[in-house]
Structures are given as structure tokens and as C-alpha cells.
Design an enzyme around this catalytic site. Structure first.
Site, PDB file in Angstrom:
ATOM      1  N   LYS A 180       1.303   7.602  -2.763  1.00  0.00           N
ATOM      2  CA  LYS A 180       0.284   8.143  -2.370  1.00  0.00           C
ATOM      3  C   LYS A 180      -0.436   7.407  -1.183  1.00  0.00           C
ATOM      4  CE  LYS A 180      -3.843   7.455  -4.017  1.00  0.00           C
ATOM      5  NZ  LYS A 180      -4.856   7.547  -2.875  1.00  0.00           N
ATOM      6  N   GLY A 232      -4.024  -2.657  -1.448  1.00  0.00           N
ATOM      7  CA  GLY A 232      -5.248  -2.288  -1.479  1.00  0.00           C
ATOM      8  C   GLY A 232      -6.286  -3.326  -1.779  1.00  0.00           C
ATOM      9  N   SER A 233      -7.446  -2.956  -2.240  1.00  0.00           N
ATOM     10  CA  SER A 233      -8.416  -4.056  -2.392  1.00  0.00           C
ATOM     11  C   SER A 233      -7.988  -4.739  -4.013  1.00  0.00           C
ATOM     12  CB  SER A 233      -9.800  -3.362  -2.864  1.00  0.00           C
ATOM     13  OG  SER A 233      -9.675  -2.515  -3.877  1.00  0.00           O
ATOM     14  N   GLY A 237      -6.585  -3.809  -7.414  1.00  0.00           N
ATOM     15  CA  GLY A 237      -5.353  -4.623  -7.909  1.00  0.00           C
ATOM     16  C   GLY A 237      -5.398  -5.091  -9.160  1.00  0.00           C
ATOM     17  N   GLU A 254      -0.274  -6.318  -2.916  1.00  0.00           N
ATOM     18  CA  GLU A 254      -0.738  -6.768  -1.663  1.00  0.00           C
ATOM     19  C   GLU A 254      -2.134  -6.654  -1.600  1.00  0.00           C
ATOM     20  OE1 GLU A 254       1.038  -8.431   0.244  1.00  0.00           O
ATOM     21  OE2 GLU A 254       3.162  -7.994   0.202  1.00  0.00           O
ATOM     22  N   CYS A 288      -5.959  -6.700   6.420  1.00  0.00           N
ATOM     23  CA  CYS A 288      -6.168  -7.760   5.022  1.00  0.00           C
ATOM     24  C   CYS A 288      -6.086  -9.037   5.637  1.00  0.00           C
ATOM     25  CB  CYS A 288      -4.970  -7.421   4.189  1.00  0.00           C
ATOM     26  SG  CYS A 288      -3.407  -7.248   5.009  1.00  0.00           S
ATOM     27  N   GLU A 385     -14.541 -10.349   1.874  1.00  0.00           N
ATOM     28  CA  GLU A 385     -13.883  -9.698   2.636  1.00  0.00           C
ATOM     29  C   GLU A 385     -14.693  -8.435   3.286  1.00  0.00           C
ATOM     30  OE1 GLU A 385     -10.842  -7.327   1.481  1.00  0.00           O
ATOM     31  OE2 GLU A 385      -9.341  -8.066   3.025  1.00  0.00           O
TER      32      GLU A 385
HETATM   33  P1  NAD Z   1      -8.799   0.535  -2.270  1.00  0.00           P
HETATM   34  O1  NAD Z   1      -8.139  -0.573  -3.260  1.00  0.00           O
HETATM   35  O2  NAD Z   1     -10.097   1.061  -2.598  1.00  0.00           O
HETATM   36  O3  NAD Z   1      -7.745   1.564  -1.975  1.00  0.00           O
HETATM   37  C1  NAD Z   1      -6.387   1.579  -1.888  1.00  0.00           C
HETATM   38  C2  NAD Z   1      -5.530   2.774  -2.468  1.00  0.00           C
HETATM   39  O4  NAD Z   1      -5.673   2.465  -3.868  1.00  0.00           O
HETATM   40  C3  NAD Z   1      -6.160   3.984  -2.187  1.00  0.00           C
HETATM   41  O5  NAD Z   1      -4.827   4.843  -1.894  1.00  0.00           O
HETATM   42  C4  NAD Z   1      -6.785   4.686  -3.447  1.00  0.00           C
HETATM   43  O6  NAD Z   1      -7.107   5.973  -3.417  1.00  0.00           O
HETATM   44  C5  NAD Z   1      -6.110   3.874  -4.353  1.00  0.00           C
HETATM   45  N1  NAD Z   1      -6.823   3.609  -5.704  1.00  0.00           N
HETATM   46  C6  NAD Z   1      -8.095   3.530  -6.027  1.00  0.00           C
HETATM   47  N2  NAD Z   1      -8.499   3.308  -7.164  1.00  0.00           N
HETATM   48  C7  NAD Z   1      -7.236   3.344  -7.802  1.00  0.00           C
HETATM   49  C8  NAD Z   1      -6.787   2.943  -9.090  1.00  0.00           C
HETATM   50  N3  NAD Z   1      -7.711   2.858 -10.110  1.00  0.00           N
HETATM   51  N4  NAD Z   1      -5.599   3.004  -9.421  1.00  0.00           N
HETATM   52  C9  NAD Z   1      -4.620   3.378  -8.439  1.00  0.00           C
HETATM   53  N5  NAD Z   1      -4.985   3.502  -7.201  1.00  0.00           N
HETATM   54  C10 NAD Z   1      -6.042   3.671  -6.861  1.00  0.00           C
HETATM   55  O7  NAD Z   1      -8.620  -0.319  -0.872  1.00  0.00           O
HETATM   56  P2  NAD Z   1      -9.025   0.258   0.526  1.00  0.00           P
HETATM   57  O8  NAD Z   1     -10.150   0.194   0.886  1.00  0.00           O
HETATM   58  O9  NAD Z   1      -7.904   1.480   0.878  1.00  0.00           O
HETATM   59  O10 NAD Z   1      -8.188  -0.637   1.566  1.00  0.00           O
HETATM   60  C11 NAD Z   1      -8.686  -1.881   2.074  1.00  0.00           C
HETATM   61  C12 NAD Z   1      -8.257  -3.141   1.115  1.00  0.00           C
HETATM   62  O11 NAD Z   1      -6.642  -3.229   1.113  1.00  0.00           O
HETATM   63  C13 NAD Z   1      -8.633  -4.367   1.624  1.00  0.00           C
HETATM   64  O12 NAD Z   1      -9.090  -5.279   0.324  1.00  0.00           O
HETATM   65  C14 NAD Z   1      -7.419  -5.073   2.421  1.00  0.00           C
HETATM   66  O13 NAD Z   1      -7.368  -6.393   2.480  1.00  0.00           O
HETATM   67  C15 NAD Z   1      -6.247  -4.648   1.598  1.00  0.00           C
HETATM   68  N6  NAD Z   1      -5.004  -4.636   2.070  1.00  0.00           N
HETATM   69  C16 NAD Z   1      -4.212  -5.497   1.788  1.00  0.00           C
HETATM   70  C17 NAD Z   1      -2.872  -5.662   2.602  1.00  0.00           C
HETATM   71  C18 NAD Z   1      -1.829  -6.733   2.032  1.00  0.00           C
HETATM   72  O14 NAD Z   1      -0.739  -6.653   2.688  1.00  0.00           O
HETATM   73  N7  NAD Z   1      -2.200  -7.853   1.372  1.00  0.00           N
HETATM   74  C19 NAD Z   1      -2.807  -4.686   3.890  1.00  0.00           C
HETATM   75  C20 NAD Z   1      -3.621  -3.758   3.889  1.00  0.00           C
HETATM   76  C21 NAD Z   1      -4.686  -3.670   3.121  1.00  0.00           C
END
Ligand code: NAD
Length: 481
Positions: A180, A232-233, A237, A254, A288, A385
Site C-alpha cells: 500500500k 512510516g511514523s 509503527g 523503519e 527520516c 521530528e
Molecule cells: P504515517 O505513519 O502516517 O503513514 C505511513 C503509512 O502508514 C501510510 O501509507 C499510511 O496510510 C499508513 N498507515 C497509517 N495508519 C496506519 C495503521 N494504523 N496501520 C497500518 N498502516 C497505517 O507516516 P507518514 O506521515 O506517511 O511518513 C512520515 C514518517 O515516515 C516520518 O516519521 C518518517 O521519519 C518516517 N520514515 C521513515 C523511514 C525509515 O526508513 N526509517 C523512511 C521514510 C519515512
């Protein structure tokens, strides 16, 4: 002296954005349950397309397709055969590189020079690299038995690159996937689905389901998913870690970061300033591992700040498709609101704010490159962040103080160290609790090199031989982590 540049826009004629998109399940685009959402160009606020929102039932269809493809085709195929598909995908990515880069910049807001010269080449390199592993898994140290169906959820900051980091190792190891993309950046993942068709990838090996958090939740909690890979966040996570606890799903996370970029007084200062700029303003700071906390040795702090502000004033902010642009659009109105809120908190906490003088376009989501000085470790802008083009500056006197401040964070994804000819790197690197430490450089990525975090930045590694571990049963005795 100011320089006037003529605009040099990349043509968008190469991309064919359809008015609406379905879900990619079992090798075909299907309508799904009929609900949809809009994806927007963040530089103009133009609605680009209507995209299907996958329900629980749609996710179930995708997982069933992935399971069928896994048992009947993909897990039975030899590694050398799987590699042929991965090489084919990598070559098509190169051939269609301009199309992918333009579409990524339109949907995400990142400058074309980055999508063209960084994102797309790394995406192709990732597929080439893991294609090479597909028939050599017995030498990986993690066994050669795939897990089954991988459920993968990715963010919006590097839509294609995160897709490649997830899909390439999964397929190389013999797994099938349901992925997704983020709700604000689905278009390049859907173009990748077309590339899978073009490569004749067997139906169901890759399934792309679009949607928001509920769709992500349906993927990670689906009982027939064997592996969950999430980027993601940290907040989401943690929710995922709770949701899968007690199941036998393998999980890699991640998550966020708050990297220290440490500049010693013997560092080549002009190079360090370039590294600071790259560390925090690359991809609008939506990174990130961004170097969002600058730790500068007190004796050179004034000099570094003067040079940094001079350099920041030359950054060109604007149209992502203009080849001169250094800093593009903020990805969404929500993200812009978060950046504004934390920046206001920084001011109210007493830090001093300076933003580069630049004319921001009237429409779209924009934030001028900004630096905060006089930041202390207790300030929220030093701890949380911001995920935008905002740098917090702290000072230190001794290497030990630099280490202590760098490690004083709940995150542990990356760090940078700037010293004369890299002289201090060995004494610093082992003491920094960060998954990646760059010496006299920053934000360098390579498919052969593992990437991942400590502490609240998550667990598991992507890239390199280590990136295979998350997609194999790890049957080998004494396999290392
Ligand atoms: P987010 O966590 O809001 O969303 C990430 C993804 O998760 C999206 O596709 C979203 O639709 C989905 N999602 C949201 N709620 C969910 C749930 N309850 N269960 C499953 N999936 C769900 O993050 P964002 O705002 O899209 O991205 C930014 C974050 O990603 C930042 O914190 C950044 O540091 C992190 N990031 C980390 C890395 C890494 O490799 N460590 C790389 C890129 C981004």
C-alpha cells in the site's frame, strides 16, 4: 549580488495521468468496492486523479491473489528465473526513468533534479542489486526459504524508493507482496503496477492496493500475511507492533528520526555547510534520516552560521518541475500545518528563528528553509521530528559533549560527523547510537548498504545482505543478525 534564472521546466507531456485508478490485484486493474479519494499536486493544489480506496474485502482479495501466486508459481520458480523478472523490471525502470521522475515530482512535490538524479536511479539500482541475490540465497547467511505473503505499507516522502526497498528483496527471496502506497502519493506505485504487467510478472506476485490508514490496518492484521514491513511514523509503527504481537508474523519497522549532524572546528567548513544544507533541505526535509539537529563546535559556531545563512539565501524554492529548483513543495496541507505548528512552538520556547528570504508561490504548500539558533536540548524542536525544511542548531565544546547530545534522543536512525579528512570518525562512530553514521557526507544511499534504526527508529534493516533477513525463514544455524 543576486542572479536571475530563466525557468527551465521539465515537460510533463511524458506522463499520462488517468482521471481515475483502480486497484492492482492478480495482475489486473480492478474497481474495488467503489469508494475513492483524490490525489493532489502539492505545488498547485490541482486534483490529479481519483484513486480507489481498498476495503477489507479488497485487501482480502489481494492477499488471496498473493497466496495463490506464492504457492503455485513464485515459490516453485528457481532463483535464477525470479532474477530474470527482477532484471527486467530494473531495465524498464531505467527506460521509463523520465516518466517515473516527472510523475513522482508532480504527485509528491519533490524537485525534478532529485527525483531524476537520486530517487529513480536508486530504485533501479535496488532491483538490479536484489536480482543478483535471487540465485545466491544459500550464501546469504539467513537460509533460502521464503516466508510467504508480505504485507507492505509505505510513506509519502520517497514513494518509489520505499516501494523498491520493500518489493525488490521480497521478490528476490521468493515471497509475493501486497503493498500500500501512502494516500497522498499513490501514482508512481500504480505506474509501477503497469511496469509489472509490461515485465510479464506472473499475476498476483505484486499487488498494489491504495487507500489510507484503514487499508494499511487491514493489510497488517490480515491473518494470511506472513510478514509485515512498514515504513512510516513511530506512532503508527508502535500501533502495528501492538496489532501483530502474539501472531507469528515477522515484522520490520523503519520509523522516524532526529539525526545529529556534528561539525567539529577542524572540519572543512564550506563542505560542511553543503552537507548541512543537503542534510536538512534535501527532499524539503521530508527525510527520516534528515540531519535536523546541527551540533556545531562552539569555537566555529558563528562562522558556520554566517556561511550557512549565506548559502541558504541562494536556495531556489518553487516549481518542482523546474530543473533549477532546490526545494520543492511540502507534500500536503496537513504536513505544512505540522511544520508551522512546531516552528511556532520553537519560537515560543525562546529559540531564534531565521528563514531564507524567498518568494513563495501563491498556490500550493510551501515553507521557506528555516534555521533555529539558541536551541537547548529540552526544546521540542530539538526532540521531535519536524519532517520539514527546519534545522535546530545546538553547540558543544568537547567530543564527549557532542556524543552525549547526539544520543540524547528517543530515535537512533542516522548521524553525520564532519572533521578534518574524517579524522575523528573512528572515535565517534562506535559511540553514536545510530544505524548509519556518515563521515564528511550526508544522505548517501546505496543498495549494497544496510539501512535502519535503533530505539524508536524501529528494527530490521533494508538494503544489502542484511536486507534479506526480513524476508527469509532464517533456517541457517548461527545466522547472524
Ligand atoms: P504515517 O505513519 O502516517 O503513514 C505511513 C503509512 O502508514 C501510510 O501509507 C499510511 O496510510 C499508513 N498507515 C497509517 N495508519 C496506519 C495503521 N494504523 N496501520 C497500518 N498502516 C497505517 O507516516 P507518514 O506521515 O506517511 O511518513 C512520515 C514518517 O515516515 C516520518 O516519521 C518518517 O521519519 C518516517 N520514515 C521513515 C523511514 C525509515 O526508513 N526509517 C523512511 C521514510 C519515512
Amino acid at each position: 549580488m543576486t542572479f536571475e534564472y530563466a525557468p527551465a521546466p521539465e515537460s510533463r507531456a511524458i506522463v499520462d495521468i488517468k482521471p481515475s485508478y483502480g486497484l492492482f490485484i492478480n495482475g489486473e486493474f480492478v474497481d474495488g468496492n467503489g469508494t475513492s479519494f483524490k490525489t493532489v499536486n502539492p505545488a498547485t493544489e490541482e486534483v490529479l486523479a481519483e484513486v480507489a480506496e481498498a476495503s477489507d474485502a479488497d485487501v482480502d482479495e489481494a492477499v488471496k491473489a498473493a497466496r495463490r501466486a506464492y504457492t503455485r508459481v513464485w515459490s516453485r520458480m528457481s532463483g535464477a528465473e525470479r532474477a530474470k523478472y527482477l532484471y527486467r523490471i530494473a531495465r524498464i525502470i531505467q527506460e521509463r526513468g523520465r516518466e517515473l521522475a516527472v510523475l513522482e515530482s508532480i504527485d509528491n512535490g519533490k524537485p525534478i533534479k532529485e527525483s531524476r538524479d537520486v530517487d529513480v536511479p536508486i530504485v533501479a539500482a535496488h532491483f538490479f542489486y536484489y536480482a543478483g541475490w535471487a540465485d545466491k540465497l544459500q550464501y546469504s547467511g539467513y537460509g533460502s526459504t521464503p516466508l510467504g505473503v508480505a504485507g507492505q505499507v509505505i510513506p509519502w516522502n520517497f514513494p518509489l524508493m520505499m516501494l523498491a526497498w520493500k518489493i525488490a528483496p521480497a521478490l528476490a527471496c521468493g515471497n509475493t507482496v501486497v503493498l500500500k502506497p501512502a494516500e497522498t502519493t499513490p501514482l508512481t506505485a500504480l505506474l509501477f503496477a503497469e511496469i509489472c504487467q509490461q515485465a510479464d510478472l506472473p499475476p498476483g506476485v505484486v499487488n498494489i492496493v491504495t487507500g489510507a490508514g484503514d487499508t494499511g490496518r487491514a493489510i497488517v492484521s490480515h491473518p494470511d500475511v506472513d510478514k509485515v514491513a512498514f515504513t512510516g511514523s513511530t506512532e503508527v509503527g508502535k500501533a502495528i507492533a501492538r496489532a501483530v504481537a502474539g501472531s507469528d508474523k515477522k515484522v520490520t519497522l523503519e520509523l522516524g528520526g532526529k539525526a545529529a549532524n556534528i561539525v567539529f572546528d577542524d572540519a572543512p567548513l564550506d563542505q560542511a555547510v553543503e552537507g548541512i544544507v543537503n542534510g536538512i533541505f534535501f527532499n524539503q526535509g521530508h527525510v527520516c534520516c534528515a540531519g535536523s539537529r546541527l551540533l556545531v563546535q562552539e569555537s566555529v559556531a558563528d562562522e558556520v552560521m554566517a556561511r550557512l545563512k549565506r548559502r541558504m539565501a541562494t536556495l531556489r524554492v518553487g516549481d518542482p518541475l523546474d530543473k533549477n529548483t532546490d526545494v520543492g513543495a511540502i507534500n500536503s496541507a496537513e504536513q505544512l500545518a505540522k511544520i508551522r505548528e512546531l516552528s511556532e512552538i520553537g519560537e515560543s520556547e525562546g529559540a531564534e528563528r531565521w528563514s531564507a528570504p524567498c518568494d513563495l508561490p501563491a498556490n500550493g504548500y510551501w515553507f521557506a528553509p528555516t534555521v533555529f539558533t539558541g536551541v537547548s536540548q529540552a526544546h521540542r524542536i530539538a526532540r521531535e521530528e519536524i519532517f520539514g525544511p527546519v534545522l535546530s542548531v545546538l553547540t558543544f565544546r568537547t567530543p564527549s559533549e557532542a556524543i552525549e547530545k547526539a544520543n540524547n534522543t528517543p530515535f537512533g536512525l542516522s548521524a553525520g560527523v564532519w572533521t578534518d579528512k574524517g579524522s575523528r570518525i573512528l572515535s565517534m562512530a562506535n559511540r553514536l547510537r545510530a544505524g548509519v553514521v556518515w563521515a564528511n557526507t550526508f544522505n548517501k544511499f546505496d543498495p549494497t548498504s544496510p539501512f535502519g534504526g535503533y530505539k524508536e527508529s524501529g528494527y530490521g534493516r533494508e538494503g544489502g545482505r542484511h536486507g534479506l533477513e526480513g524476508y527469509l525463514k532464517n533456517t541457517e544455524k548461527g545466522a547472524d543478525a
